[in-house]
Scaffold this motif. Structure first.
Motif, PDB file in Angstrom:
ATOM      1  N   ILE A 191      50.979  62.244  36.099  1.00 48.70           N
ATOM      2  CA  ILE A 191      49.514  62.141  36.070  1.00 48.70           C
ATOM      3  C   ILE A 191      48.884  63.500  36.373  1.00 48.70           C
ATOM      4  CG2 ILE A 191      47.524  61.145  37.275  1.00 48.70           C
ATOM      5  CD1 ILE A 191      49.313  58.590  37.652  1.00 48.70           C
ATOM      6  N   THR A 192      49.417  64.192  37.374  1.00 47.61           N
ATOM      7  CA  THR A 192      48.891  65.503  37.764  1.00 47.61           C
ATOM      8  C   THR A 192      49.067  66.517  36.641  1.00 47.61           C
ATOM      9  OG1 THR A 192      49.428  64.990  40.069  1.00 47.61           O
ATOM     10  CG2 THR A 192      49.028  67.304  39.536  1.00 47.61           C
ATOM     11  N   LEU A 193      50.232  66.548  36.010  1.00 49.68           N
ATOM     12  CA  LEU A 193      50.481  67.489  34.922  1.00 49.68           C
ATOM     13  C   LEU A 193      49.584  67.171  33.728  1.00 49.68           C
ATOM     14  CD1 LEU A 193      52.252  69.913  34.046  1.00 49.68           C
ATOM     15  CD2 LEU A 193      53.763  68.240  32.966  1.00 49.68           C
ATOM     16  N   ARG A 194      49.458  65.900  33.389  1.00 49.50           N
ATOM     17  CA  ARG A 194      48.609  65.488  32.274  1.00 49.50           C
ATOM     18  C   ARG A 194      47.155  65.922  32.524  1.00 49.50           C
ATOM     19  NH1 ARG A 194      50.865  61.006  31.397  1.00 49.50           N
ATOM     20  NH2 ARG A 194      49.845  59.859  33.061  1.00 49.50           N
ATOM     21  N   SER A 195      46.686  65.752  33.747  1.00 45.35           N
ATOM     22  CA  SER A 195      45.335  66.166  34.119  1.00 45.35           C
ATOM     23  C   SER A 195      45.162  67.677  33.952  1.00 45.35           C
ATOM     24  CB  SER A 195      45.045  65.746  35.559  1.00 45.35           C
ATOM     25  OG  SER A 195      43.797  66.203  35.973  1.00 45.35           O
ATOM     26  N   ALA A 246      51.858  66.512  27.723  1.00 48.01           N
ATOM     27  CA  ALA A 246      52.305  66.382  29.114  1.00 48.01           C
ATOM     28  C   ALA A 246      53.085  65.098  29.339  1.00 48.01           C
ATOM     29  CB  ALA A 246      51.109  66.443  30.061  1.00 48.01           C
ATOM     30  N   SER A 247      52.746  64.031  28.652  1.00 46.39           N
ATOM     31  CA  SER A 247      53.454  62.752  28.819  1.00 46.39           C
ATOM     32  C   SER A 247      54.910  62.879  28.387  1.00 46.39           C
ATOM     33  CB  SER A 247      52.767  61.638  28.027  1.00 46.39           C
ATOM     34  OG  SER A 247      51.474  61.415  28.526  1.00 46.39           O
ATOM     35  N   SER A 248      55.142  63.591  27.290  1.00 48.23           N
ATOM     36  CA  SER A 248      56.519  63.793  26.830  1.00 48.23           C
ATOM     37  C   SER A 248      57.299  64.675  27.796  1.00 48.23           C
ATOM     38  CB  SER A 248      56.548  64.420  25.436  1.00 48.23           C
ATOM     39  OG  SER A 248      56.089  63.492  24.486  1.00 48.23           O
ATOM     40  N   PHE A 286      46.886  69.681  31.953  1.00 44.38           N
ATOM     41  CA  PHE A 286      46.908  69.984  30.523  1.00 44.38           C
ATOM     42  C   PHE A 286      45.557  69.673  29.887  1.00 44.38           C
ATOM     43  CE2 PHE A 286      51.453  70.393  28.741  1.00 44.38           C
ATOM     44  CZ  PHE A 286      51.894  71.068  29.866  1.00 44.38           C
ATOM     45  N   GLU A 287      44.965  68.535  30.223  1.00 44.43           N
ATOM     46  CA  GLU A 287      43.682  68.141  29.646  1.00 44.43           C
ATOM     47  C   GLU A 287      42.552  69.051  30.107  1.00 44.43           C
ATOM     48  OE1 GLU A 287      43.292  64.007  30.697  1.00 44.43           O
ATOM     49  OE2 GLU A 287      44.822  63.388  29.251  1.00 44.43           O
ATOM     50  N   GLU A 288      42.496  69.350  31.412  1.00 48.22           N
ATOM     51  CA  GLU A 288      41.428  70.191  31.961  1.00 48.22           C
ATOM     52  C   GLU A 288      41.458  71.613  31.407  1.00 48.22           C
ATOM     53  OE1 GLU A 288      41.818  70.106  36.210  1.00 48.22           O
ATOM     54  OE2 GLU A 288      41.351  67.956  36.320  1.00 48.22           O
ATOM     55  N   ASN A 289      42.641  72.120  31.115  1.00 46.86           N
ATOM     56  CA  ASN A 289      42.783  73.503  30.668  1.00 46.86           C
ATOM     57  C   ASN A 289      43.014  73.628  29.168  1.00 46.86           C
ATOM     58  OD1 ASN A 289      42.747  75.198  33.241  1.00 46.86           O
ATOM     59  ND2 ASN A 289      44.095  73.489  33.744  1.00 46.86           N
ATOM     60  N   GLY A 290      43.036  72.523  28.466  1.00 42.94           N
ATOM     61  CA  GLY A 290      43.210  72.567  27.015  1.00 42.94           C
ATOM     62  C   GLY A 290      44.519  73.188  26.589  1.00 42.94           C
ATOM     63  N   VAL A 291      45.603  72.810  27.250  1.00 46.17           N
ATOM     64  CA  VAL A 291      46.917  73.356  26.896  1.00 46.17           C
ATOM     65  C   VAL A 291      47.266  72.888  25.485  1.00 46.17           C
ATOM     66  CG1 VAL A 291      49.377  73.347  27.437  1.00 46.17           C
ATOM     67  CG2 VAL A 291      47.694  73.509  29.282  1.00 46.17           C
ATOM     68  N   LYS A 292      47.574  73.867  24.630  1.00 46.49           N
ATOM     69  CA  LYS A 292      47.824  73.544  23.230  1.00 46.49           C
ATOM     70  C   LYS A 292      49.087  74.174  22.667  1.00 46.49           C
ATOM     71  CE  LYS A 292      44.879  77.301  21.963  1.00 46.49           C
ATOM     72  NZ  LYS A 292      43.584  77.775  21.812  1.00 46.49           N
ATOM     73  N   GLY A 293      49.826  74.900  23.510  1.00 43.47           N
ATOM     74  CA  GLY A 293      51.021  75.545  22.998  1.00 43.47           C
ATOM     75  C   GLY A 293      51.874  76.152  24.094  1.00 43.47           C
ATOM     76  N   PHE A 294      53.021  76.672  23.676  1.00 44.22           N
ATOM     77  CA  PHE A 294      53.993  77.243  24.609  1.00 44.22           C
ATOM     78  C   PHE A 294      54.825  78.265  23.868  1.00 44.22           C
ATOM     79  CE2 PHE A 294      58.438  76.917  26.223  1.00 44.22           C
ATOM     80  CZ  PHE A 294      58.245  77.460  27.484  1.00 44.22           C
ATOM     81  N   ASP A 295      55.023  79.416  24.506  1.00 42.73           N
ATOM     82  CA  ASP A 295      55.931  80.442  23.981  1.00 42.73           C
ATOM     83  C   ASP A 295      57.055  80.632  24.983  1.00 42.73           C
ATOM     84  OD1 ASP A 295      54.547  81.021  21.622  1.00 42.73           O
ATOM     85  OD2 ASP A 295      53.245  82.465  22.627  1.00 42.73           O
ATOM     86  N   LEU A 296      58.270  80.289  24.591  1.00 43.63           N
ATOM     87  CA  LEU A 296      59.448  80.454  25.447  1.00 43.63           C
ATOM     88  C   LEU A 296      59.823  81.926  25.506  1.00 43.63           C
ATOM     89  CD1 LEU A 296      61.789  78.979  26.990  1.00 43.63           C
ATOM     90  CD2 LEU A 296      63.040  79.050  24.829  1.00 43.63           C
ATOM     91  N   SER A 297      59.986  82.450  26.732  1.00 39.67           N
ATOM     92  CA  SER A 297      60.388  83.852  26.869  1.00 39.67           C
ATOM     93  C   SER A 297      61.798  83.991  27.417  1.00 39.67           C
ATOM     94  CB  SER A 297      59.403  84.617  27.754  1.00 39.67           C
ATOM     95  OG  SER A 297      59.339  84.045  29.037  1.00 39.67           O
TER      96      SER A 297
END
Length: 128
Positions: free
Chosen positions: A68-72, A37-39, A74-85
């Motif tokens: 800060i909101t996006l990072r939170s 999220a920081s990147s 990502f951390e709370e939901n364990g975001v670990k990847g992305f698939d571009l559609s």
């Protein structure tokens, strides 16, 4: 001869400009794929619109607070990847859509970007 050199120089500048625009969107995609999220936030415009699941849309939130909101999220939901559609560009506006891969379920994400001074900056993120 001077005309040829001038044309080659102009073509080179256009190519480099296109390449740098393309590379910043690739960096955003890679940041989403790695769940960083920081990147992603480093590409935010000064103020963005942010929508997260189960929450009201926040309009014109400052870059730092949005990060800060996006990072939170990502951390709370364990975001670990992305698939571009989907990825489209019209003039100075571009959007990307896809799925954020999280530990419990995937989320749809739409990112709106605008080209400012030769670089893409995120102006809106919607996650649902």
């Amino acid at each position: 001869m001077k005309k040829i050199i001038l044309l080659m120089g102009m073509f080179g500048l256009v190519f480099l400009s296109f390449r740098s625009q393309n590379s910043d969107t690739e960096e955003i995609i890679q940041a989403l794929k790695s769940g960083n999220a920081s990147s992603v936030a480093s590409y935010f415009d000064s103020y963005i619109d942010l929508t997260l699941p189960g929450k009201d849309e926040i309009k014109n939130i400052g870059k730092n607070q949005a990060g800060i909101t996006l990072r939170s999220f990502f951390e709370e939901n364990g975001v670990k990847g992305f698939d571009l559609s989907s990825q489209r560009e019209a003039g100075i506006t571009m959007y990307m859509a896809g799925k954020l891969l999280a530990k419990n379920k995937p989320y749809n994400i739409t990112v709106l970007l605008k080209n400012k001074d030769g670089k893409h900056q995120i102006t809106s993120i919607r996650i649902n």
